[in-house]
Design a protein around this motif. Sequence first.
Motif, PDB file in Angstrom:
ATOM      1  N   GLU A  52       0.835  -1.201   0.000  1.00 30.23           N
ATOM      2  CA  GLU A  52       0.000   0.000   0.000  1.00 30.23           C
ATOM      3  C   GLU A  52       0.871   1.253   0.000  1.00 30.23           C
ATOM      4  N   GLU A  78       0.596   5.135   0.534  1.00 28.46           N
ATOM      5  CA  GLU A  78      -0.334   6.076   1.151  1.00 28.46           C
ATOM      6  C   GLU A  78      -0.014   7.518   0.755  1.00 28.46           C
ATOM      7  N   SER A 134      -4.814   6.045  -1.137  1.00 23.17           N
ATOM      8  CA  SER A 134      -4.123   4.751  -1.116  1.00 23.17           C
ATOM      9  C   SER A 134      -4.104   4.140  -2.504  1.00 23.17           C
ATOM     10  N   TYR A 194      -3.038   0.310  -3.941  1.00 25.05           N
ATOM     11  CA  TYR A 194      -2.620  -1.033  -3.547  1.00 25.05           C
ATOM     12  C   TYR A 194      -2.125  -1.803  -4.771  1.00 25.05           C
TER      13      TYR A 194
END
Length: 301
Positions: free
Chosen positions: A52, A54, A75, A77
Amino acid sequence: LFVIIGIVFSTVYEDKVKSFIVEQINKNINTKIDVKEVNFSVFKKFPYASLEFEQVTAEEVTKNNKKDELFNAQSIYLQFNIIDILKENYIIKKVEVDNGMVNLKIDKYGNDNYHFWKTKSDTVKSELSVELEDLKFNDVNFYFLNEYKQLDMDVNAQKLALSGNFSSDEFTLKTEAILLVNQINSESKSMMKNKYVYVNTALAVNQKTKIYTISKGELSFQDLKFKLSGKIKDQVEGVNLDIKTTGDEMGINKLFSLFPEAEQEKLNAYKTDGIITYTSTVKGELSAKSLRSESLQDVIF
């Protein structure tokens, strides 16, 4: 026991996976990207391991001294098969973007701002593989400005999910989306504003012939439902369209509500009621710089 195994796996592989992926991404981008934090987990997107990123921000790709943001996200992923990681095969299988913005531009000369990933000729061989199966956007705003064609759009993707074996020569690309069209303007005229659009389509993709055939096409504007069929052919510049749109038993007033505001004002002078069966065919070339098409329509009251 599962939790303990997951914690041990994350502890052992976190630093290795993070350093490798970040290094490979940096090798392959040609713009500035800032990330507040990078976290590795086997729980957040189980059964896939995920990395992830951020609070991500990226600059647009342009020769201008002043650069706007190309995209940002709370975020992002990147998801990997756990077994692949054990074998040190780092293959991105899924990508998910949450709470962000994408700002796409084409200037009056036809130059775009979004080619931030280096082409094969620009970079050394990457050890990071991408075999994408799913791409998801959750609450992401898409802004698009084409100065060449005097077109701008503001669309919020509350949900946008694309799935398919993207790395195969032939595969089915499925798309499901809930979109809020905040506005679409053409030559400073409002074409659509504050409309929900629902998409459920399947494209038979042939990457060798560059032909995409619509095997399933469902498109809804508010509660007006349309069926799509036809083909799209990718070209060196833009695409060639051969698309048929149909709508059965549609209320005239509801259909008119999709018209540009200027056209709706003209129609307000008339009292209309009834049901329409609608068929439209669009054929021609569409690119960043041109639109050459013929449109055939049949309307049955």
